[in-house]
Write a protein that holds these residues in place. Structure first.
Motif, PDB file in Angstrom:
ATOM      1  N   THR A 118     -61.145  36.435  53.407  1.00  0.00           N
ATOM      2  CA  THR A 118     -62.348  35.651  53.955  1.00  0.00           C
ATOM      3  C   THR A 118     -62.417  33.971  53.365  1.00  0.00           C
ATOM      4  O   THR A 118     -63.107  33.363  53.926  1.00  0.00           O
ATOM      5  CB  THR A 118     -63.865  36.378  53.172  1.00  0.00           C
ATOM      6  OG1 THR A 118     -63.833  36.169  51.842  1.00  0.00           O
ATOM      7  CG2 THR A 118     -63.883  37.649  54.064  1.00  0.00           C
ATOM      8  N   ALA A 119     -61.398  33.796  52.469  1.00  0.00           N
ATOM      9  CA  ALA A 119     -61.252  32.623  52.048  1.00  0.00           C
ATOM     10  C   ALA A 119     -60.719  31.443  52.770  1.00  0.00           C
ATOM     11  O   ALA A 119     -60.932  30.383  52.692  1.00  0.00           O
ATOM     12  CB  ALA A 119     -60.267  32.584  50.699  1.00  0.00           C
ATOM     13  N   LEU A 120     -60.032  31.952  53.743  1.00  0.00           N
ATOM     14  CA  LEU A 120     -59.409  31.237  55.030  1.00  0.00           C
ATOM     15  C   LEU A 120     -60.317  31.072  56.326  1.00  0.00           C
ATOM     16  O   LEU A 120     -61.126  32.127  56.721  1.00  0.00           O
ATOM     17  CB  LEU A 120     -58.007  31.551  55.364  1.00  0.00           C
ATOM     18  CG  LEU A 120     -56.905  31.399  54.130  1.00  0.00           C
ATOM     19  CD1 LEU A 120     -55.607  32.286  54.684  1.00  0.00           C
ATOM     20  CD2 LEU A 120     -56.625  30.059  53.770  1.00  0.00           C
ATOM     21  N   ASN A 121     -60.248  30.021  56.908  1.00  0.00           N
ATOM     22  CA  ASN A 121     -61.045  29.877  57.977  1.00  0.00           C
ATOM     23  C   ASN A 121     -60.248  30.203  59.379  1.00  0.00           C
ATOM     24  O   ASN A 121     -59.098  29.773  59.504  1.00  0.00           O
ATOM     25  CB  ASN A 121     -61.418  28.115  58.336  1.00  0.00           C
ATOM     26  CG  ASN A 121     -62.164  28.217  59.649  1.00  0.00           C
ATOM     27  OD1 ASN A 121     -62.221  28.829  60.546  1.00  0.00           O
ATOM     28  ND2 ASN A 121     -63.130  26.986  59.369  1.00  0.00           N
ATOM     29  N   PRO A 122     -60.535  31.605  59.955  1.00  0.00           N
ATOM     30  CA  PRO A 122     -60.019  32.071  60.997  1.00  0.00           C
ATOM     31  C   PRO A 122     -59.797  31.180  62.103  1.00  0.00           C
ATOM     32  O   PRO A 122     -58.957  31.485  63.092  1.00  0.00           O
ATOM     33  CB  PRO A 122     -61.013  33.270  61.549  1.00  0.00           C
ATOM     34  CG  PRO A 122     -62.231  33.102  61.002  1.00  0.00           C
ATOM     35  CD  PRO A 122     -62.020  32.066  59.880  1.00  0.00           C
ATOM     36  N   THR A 123     -60.619  30.230  62.447  1.00  0.00           N
ATOM     37  CA  THR A 123     -60.269  29.389  63.699  1.00  0.00           C
ATOM     38  C   THR A 123     -59.443  28.144  63.420  1.00  0.00           C
ATOM     39  O   THR A 123     -59.245  27.320  64.553  1.00  0.00           O
ATOM     40  CB  THR A 123     -61.904  28.813  64.088  1.00  0.00           C
ATOM     41  OG1 THR A 123     -62.452  28.025  63.134  1.00  0.00           O
ATOM     42  CG2 THR A 123     -62.777  30.020  64.153  1.00  0.00           C
ATOM     43  N   GLN A 129     -55.528  23.559  57.262  1.00  0.00           N
ATOM     44  CA  GLN A 129     -56.366  24.152  56.148  1.00  0.00           C
ATOM     45  C   GLN A 129     -55.584  23.367  54.754  1.00  0.00           C
ATOM     46  O   GLN A 129     -56.071  23.301  53.960  1.00  0.00           O
ATOM     47  CB  GLN A 129     -56.564  25.429  56.161  1.00  0.00           C
ATOM     48  CG  GLN A 129     -57.420  26.065  57.213  1.00  0.00           C
ATOM     49  CD  GLN A 129     -57.872  27.567  57.023  1.00  0.00           C
ATOM     50  OE1 GLN A 129     -58.268  28.141  55.895  1.00  0.00           O
ATOM     51  NE2 GLN A 129     -57.284  28.434  58.247  1.00  0.00           N
ATOM     52  N   LEU A 130     -54.323  23.513  54.763  1.00  0.00           N
ATOM     53  CA  LEU A 130     -53.534  23.024  53.628  1.00  0.00           C
ATOM     54  C   LEU A 130     -53.536  21.553  53.543  1.00  0.00           C
ATOM     55  O   LEU A 130     -53.830  21.453  52.475  1.00  0.00           O
ATOM     56  CB  LEU A 130     -52.103  23.508  53.873  1.00  0.00           C
ATOM     57  CG  LEU A 130     -51.673  24.856  53.511  1.00  0.00           C
ATOM     58  CD1 LEU A 130     -50.046  25.139  54.082  1.00  0.00           C
ATOM     59  CD2 LEU A 130     -51.373  24.911  51.830  1.00  0.00           C
ATOM     60  N   THR A 131     -53.674  20.809  54.591  1.00  0.00           N
ATOM     61  CA  THR A 131     -53.742  19.219  54.325  1.00  0.00           C
ATOM     62  C   THR A 131     -55.262  18.688  54.274  1.00  0.00           C
ATOM     63  O   THR A 131     -55.448  17.580  54.077  1.00  0.00           O
ATOM     64  CB  THR A 131     -52.917  18.764  55.658  1.00  0.00           C
ATOM     65  OG1 THR A 131     -53.684  19.249  56.882  1.00  0.00           O
ATOM     66  CG2 THR A 131     -51.680  19.193  55.578  1.00  0.00           C
ATOM     67  N   GLN A 171     -52.221  36.075  61.606  1.00  0.00           N
ATOM     68  CA  GLN A 171     -50.931  36.190  61.850  1.00  0.00           C
ATOM     69  C   GLN A 171     -50.080  36.454  60.368  1.00  0.00           C
ATOM     70  O   GLN A 171     -48.843  36.693  60.522  1.00  0.00           O
ATOM     71  CB  GLN A 171     -50.455  34.957  62.726  1.00  0.00           C
ATOM     72  CG  GLN A 171     -51.032  34.788  64.051  1.00  0.00           C
ATOM     73  CD  GLN A 171     -50.128  33.687  64.827  1.00  0.00           C
ATOM     74  OE1 GLN A 171     -50.860  32.472  64.478  1.00  0.00           O
ATOM     75  NE2 GLN A 171     -49.149  33.776  65.483  1.00  0.00           N
ATOM     76  N   PHE A 172     -50.957  36.471  59.488  1.00  0.00           N
ATOM     77  CA  PHE A 172     -50.240  36.636  58.164  1.00  0.00           C
ATOM     78  C   PHE A 172     -50.899  37.757  57.530  1.00  0.00           C
ATOM     79  O   PHE A 172     -51.687  38.536  57.877  1.00  0.00           O
ATOM     80  CB  PHE A 172     -50.770  35.358  56.999  1.00  0.00           C
ATOM     81  CG  PHE A 172     -50.206  33.933  57.464  1.00  0.00           C
ATOM     82  CD1 PHE A 172     -49.193  33.609  56.594  1.00  0.00           C
ATOM     83  CD2 PHE A 172     -50.484  33.340  58.419  1.00  0.00           C
ATOM     84  CE1 PHE A 172     -48.402  32.579  56.975  1.00  0.00           C
ATOM     85  CE2 PHE A 172     -49.974  32.203  58.874  1.00  0.00           C
ATOM     86  CZ  PHE A 172     -48.820  31.566  58.049  1.00  0.00           C
ATOM     87  N   SER A 173     -49.957  38.453  56.500  1.00  0.00           N
ATOM     88  CA  SER A 173     -50.471  39.878  56.007  1.00  0.00           C
ATOM     89  C   SER A 173     -51.199  39.289  54.810  1.00  0.00           C
ATOM     90  O   SER A 173     -51.511  38.206  54.471  1.00  0.00           O
ATOM     91  CB  SER A 173     -49.009  40.562  55.219  1.00  0.00           C
ATOM     92  OG  SER A 173     -48.450  39.725  54.267  1.00  0.00           O
ATOM     93  N   GLY A 174     -52.012  40.341  54.213  1.00  0.00           N
ATOM     94  CA  GLY A 174     -52.840  40.206  53.065  1.00  0.00           C
ATOM     95  C   GLY A 174     -52.286  39.445  51.874  1.00  0.00           C
ATOM     96  O   GLY A 174     -53.015  38.467  51.383  1.00  0.00           O
TER      97      GLY A 174
END
Length: 343
Positions: A118-123, A129-131, A171-174
């Protein structure tokens, strides 16, 4: 005092004399319909350069509230910092405005939240998000920010970073998402990293990889880490010092060796006795009987007294003082005070 000076010398003057962060008598309350919850009640600790301080304790003891207070993320209302200081680089963070805290948060102090799902924005793509943070805090071009993002992804062990910047979180694993969250926290090269239960949602194999990653990052960057956890296995892996927290207070603080091999507080001993051990095969675990005190009206004496097998009359009536056992080891327990110890 001579012994403490000698231990301080052995511990290392660089760590002993230069705290990155000093939390002094921190108090945090939350106003609810049922009354005022005294979530953090006079917590004090230092974090030194290049070390990992683990704050451990059961759920509801105030670990995450303490980390949120350091970051200036206590929601007001209902939460409020009612006392104490959080000193970073000579500044008391509790006295800063929201704008001033935004200039520190994510730049000098970064936080890794406990659920990478939930820490990352799925959209948004991972690259965006990194930059986002570094472009907000530093005047650099998009190309420079992307180059920095690639470097951070390599640092946290993500293969093919140039391609993966274009992908979305699903598209990334946990485990890879947690590495991304760590990379985001490191983008502005902070001096202090707060990790709140960073391995909770991960399986044991991935947990081990993430813990090794923290060690590698610390060796390469020299970042100081506050690790919030209830898992003593995690603590044993990477912590230099440990603060054991109970009912909104610090019960005991010491080096990893002192806490695991020379615990002085009954609560610390109870935590260690309730952990499965390979060298004690067949021995039943010893749970800590009872429940934590109600923080709507916390006890006037030692908060652990009602569950402590060694409790004395004074434990219910007066809060114990903090006893300095060695330079790095201290505990708050009447058993350590010769005035109250029946022996």
């Amino acid at each position: 005092m001579t012994l403490i000076k000698e231990q301080r010398k052995q511990y290392g003057n660089a760590k002993a004399d230069l705290p990155v962060l000093s939390v002094k008598d921190l108090q945090v309350t939350f106003k609810t319909y049922g009354g005022t919850v005294q979530a953090v009640r006079g917590v004090s600790f230092d974090v030194f350069r290049g070390e990992t301080l683990a704050i451990v304790g059961e759920s509801g003891c105030g670990k995450s509230v303490t980390s949120s207070a350091i970051m200036g993320l206590i929601p007001s209302p209902p939460g409020e910092i009612t006392g104490g200081q959080v000193v970073f680089k000579g500044k008391d963070l509790t006295s800063l405005s929201k704008k001033e805290m935004r200039e520190i948060r994510g730049v000098d102090i970064s936080m890794i939240f406990q659920d990478p799902m939930t820490a990352l924005n799925p959209t948004l793509k991972i690259g965006d998000q990194l930059t986002e943070g570094i472009r907000q805090h530093q005047k650099i071009s998009g190309a420079e920010a992307k180059k920095k993002a690639v470097e951070m992804m390599k640092l946290v062990g993500i293969p093919n970073p140039e391609e993966r910047l274009k992908q979305y979180p699903h598209q990334f694993s946990g485990g890879m998402r947690q590495r991304i969250v760590i990379a985001i926290a490191l983008m502005c090269e902070p001096e202090l990293l707060i990790a709140d239960e960073p391995t909770t949602a991960l399986d044991v194999t991935i947990q081990a990889q993430i813990l090794e990653l923290f060690q590698e990052i610390q060796e390469k960057t020299g970042v100081s880490i506050i690790l919030i956890t209830h898992d003593l296995g995690v603590v044993a892996k990477i912590a230099h010092r440990i603060a054991v927290m109970y009912a909104g207070k610090i019960a005991e603080t010491g080096t990893k060796r002192e806490i695991f091999y020379q615990p002085q507080h009954p609560y610390t001993k109870g935590l260690l006795n309730s952990v499965p051990r390979l060298d004690l095969k067949g021995k039943a675990l010893e749970p800590i009987e009872g429940t934590p005190p109600d923080l709507f009206s916390p006890p006037v004496g030692c908060p652990f007294a009602a569950r402590c097998p060694h409790a004395m009359v004074v434990c219910d009536k007066l809060m114990p003082e903090t006893e300095q056992l060695t330079f790095t080891h201290k505990a708050s327990c009447w058993l350590l005070d010769e005035r109250a110890n029946p022996a």
